[in-house]
Design an enzyme around this catalytic site. Structure first.
Site, mmCIF file in Angstrom:
data_model
loop_
_atom_site.group_PDB
_atom_site.id
_atom_site.type_symbol
_atom_site.label_atom_id
_atom_site.label_comp_id
_atom_site.label_asym_id
_atom_site.label_seq_id
_atom_site.Cartn_x
_atom_site.Cartn_y
_atom_site.Cartn_z
ATOM 1 N N CYS A 165 -0.590 1.966 -0.883
ATOM 2 C CA CYS A 165 -0.281 0.848 0.014
ATOM 3 C C CYS A 165 -0.456 -0.518 -0.640
ATOM 4 C CB CYS A 165 -1.164 0.925 1.255
ATOM 5 S SG CYS A 165 -0.940 2.455 2.173
ATOM 6 N N CYS B 261 -5.712 0.580 -0.972
ATOM 7 C CA CYS B 261 -5.437 1.945 -1.416
ATOM 8 C C CYS B 261 -4.188 1.972 -2.304
ATOM 9 C CB CYS B 261 -5.198 2.833 -0.205
ATOM 10 S SG CYS B 261 -6.631 2.998 0.864
ATOM 11 N N CYS C 67 -3.960 6.207 9.783
ATOM 12 C CA CYS C 67 -4.546 6.515 8.478
ATOM 13 C C CYS C 67 -5.664 5.516 8.170
ATOM 14 C CB CYS C 67 -3.455 6.484 7.400
ATOM 15 S SG CYS C 67 -4.022 6.995 5.763
ATOM 16 N N CYS C 68 -5.406 4.215 8.408
ATOM 17 C CA CYS C 68 -6.442 3.191 8.178
ATOM 18 C C CYS C 68 -7.644 3.423 9.090
ATOM 19 C CB CYS C 68 -5.879 1.791 8.420
ATOM 20 S SG CYS C 68 -4.784 1.163 7.127
ATOM 21 N N CYS D 95 -5.571 -4.050 8.352
ATOM 22 C CA CYS D 95 -5.808 -2.613 8.482
ATOM 23 C C CYS D 95 -6.713 -2.275 9.656
ATOM 24 C CB CYS D 95 -6.412 -2.060 7.205
ATOM 25 S SG CYS D 95 -7.917 -2.887 6.724
HETATM 26 S S1 SF4 Z 1 -4.338 1.404 3.191
HETATM 27 FE FE1 SF4 Z 1 -2.804 3.098 3.215
HETATM 28 S S2 SF4 Z 1 -3.799 4.951 2.323
HETATM 29 FE FE2 SF4 Z 1 -5.403 3.372 2.772
HETATM 30 S S3 SF4 Z 1 -6.168 3.938 4.746
HETATM 31 FE FE3 SF4 Z 1 -4.573 2.419 5.160
HETATM 32 S S4 SF4 Z 1 -2.629 3.582 5.388
HETATM 33 FE FE4 SF4 Z 1 -4.186 4.991 4.534
#
Ligand code: SF4
Length: 248
Positions: free
Chosen positions: A209, A206, A124-125, A233
């Site tokens: 998170c 985010c 996701c990151c 991340c």
């Molecule tokens: S911080 Fe969380 S929502 Fe944002 S990109 Fe990374 S995993 Fe995805």
């Protein structure tokens, strides 16, 4: 009774503050001159990055200001983009993830993929942060981050000026600043900052998170708190030589 603000809690003048500010200004001015038209501040819109944007704007440095709009930011963070624009009359570049990639990822793994495994969280990151950062840095020869050595043990060796894996100059002018320095600067210069900082969010990413931290918890304890180990991340992994790397 009103609760204490982040400024009330953290802002403090300490020995060497003025020379640390002067050094940051010098580093920024030198980098702007060395990379005309190809340097960007990769802002996380956190407290440190607000210091940097203020320095850049006040000294009218030719450094672009950009942020990663992951699609998962808090409303308080998005509001700050407008506050910055109004305060400094500068354009903030916004880099978003590829829409089709987000739809496919959510369709396959669900909205809470980041909680299912570390691999999915990193995926996701990679999609929402690392890939857009690559576009932000494309064609640029230098970037400015708000990394500080005090933020975590993984950042304890952050240099003021280094080179990333792509050969770009990576500048961290606040590397030797304390949290008290950051808040003292924001206070005395009346710099706008994310309202979440007043709700015990020292490090803001985010919405799904990031959580508030309790007294005594580490600076980044509120980031991916359900995971153990290194809390990064992928933007700054590998210390000085991140493949691509923002103050997230
Ligand atoms: S911080 Fe969380 S929502 Fe944002 S990109 Fe990374 S995993 Fe995805």
């Amino acid at each position: 009774m009103t609760s204490a603000s982040a400024i009330d809690l953290h802002a403090r003048a300490t020995p060497g503050y003025t020379s640390r500010v002067d050094n940051a200004r010098r580093l920024l001015a030198r980098a702007a001159a060395a990379h005309p038209g190809t340097i960007v501040q990769a802002s996380s819109l956190g407290a440190e990055d607000q210091v940097l944007t203020d320095l850049i704007a006040k000294d009218r440095l030719a450094i672009a200001v950009a942020t990663l709009d992951t699609g998962m930011l808090h409303g308080e963070t998005l509001v700050l983009i407008d506050d910055i624009r109004e305060r400094y009359d500068i354009r903030i570049e916004r880099y978003r993830p590829v829409h089709e990639a987000v739809i496919a990822f959510i369709g396959r793994h669900g909205e809470d993929a980041m909680r299912q495994s570390v691999a999915l969280r990193k995926a996701c990151c990679a999609m929402r942060k690392v890939e857009p950062l690559g576009r932000m840095l494309a064609g640029r020869t230098a970037w400015v981050t708000g990394l500080r050595r005090e933020q975590s043990s993984e950042r304890a060796d952050v240099d003021f000026d280094t080179t990333d894996d792509a050969g770009r100059t990576k500048l961290s002018p606040l590397a030797d600043w304390s949290w008290a320095d950051v808040w003292h600067y924001l206070d005395v210069n009346d710099v706008p900052y994310n309202a979440l900082h007043d709700r015990f969010f020292p490090s803001i990413g985010c919405a799904p998170c990031t959580r508030a931290v309790a007294a005594g918890e580490d600076f980044r304890a509120g980031r991916w708190w359900w995971e153990q180990g290194v809390k990064e991340c992928g933007l700054h992994v590998g210390g000085a030589a991140s493949a691509i790397g923002a103050s997230a």
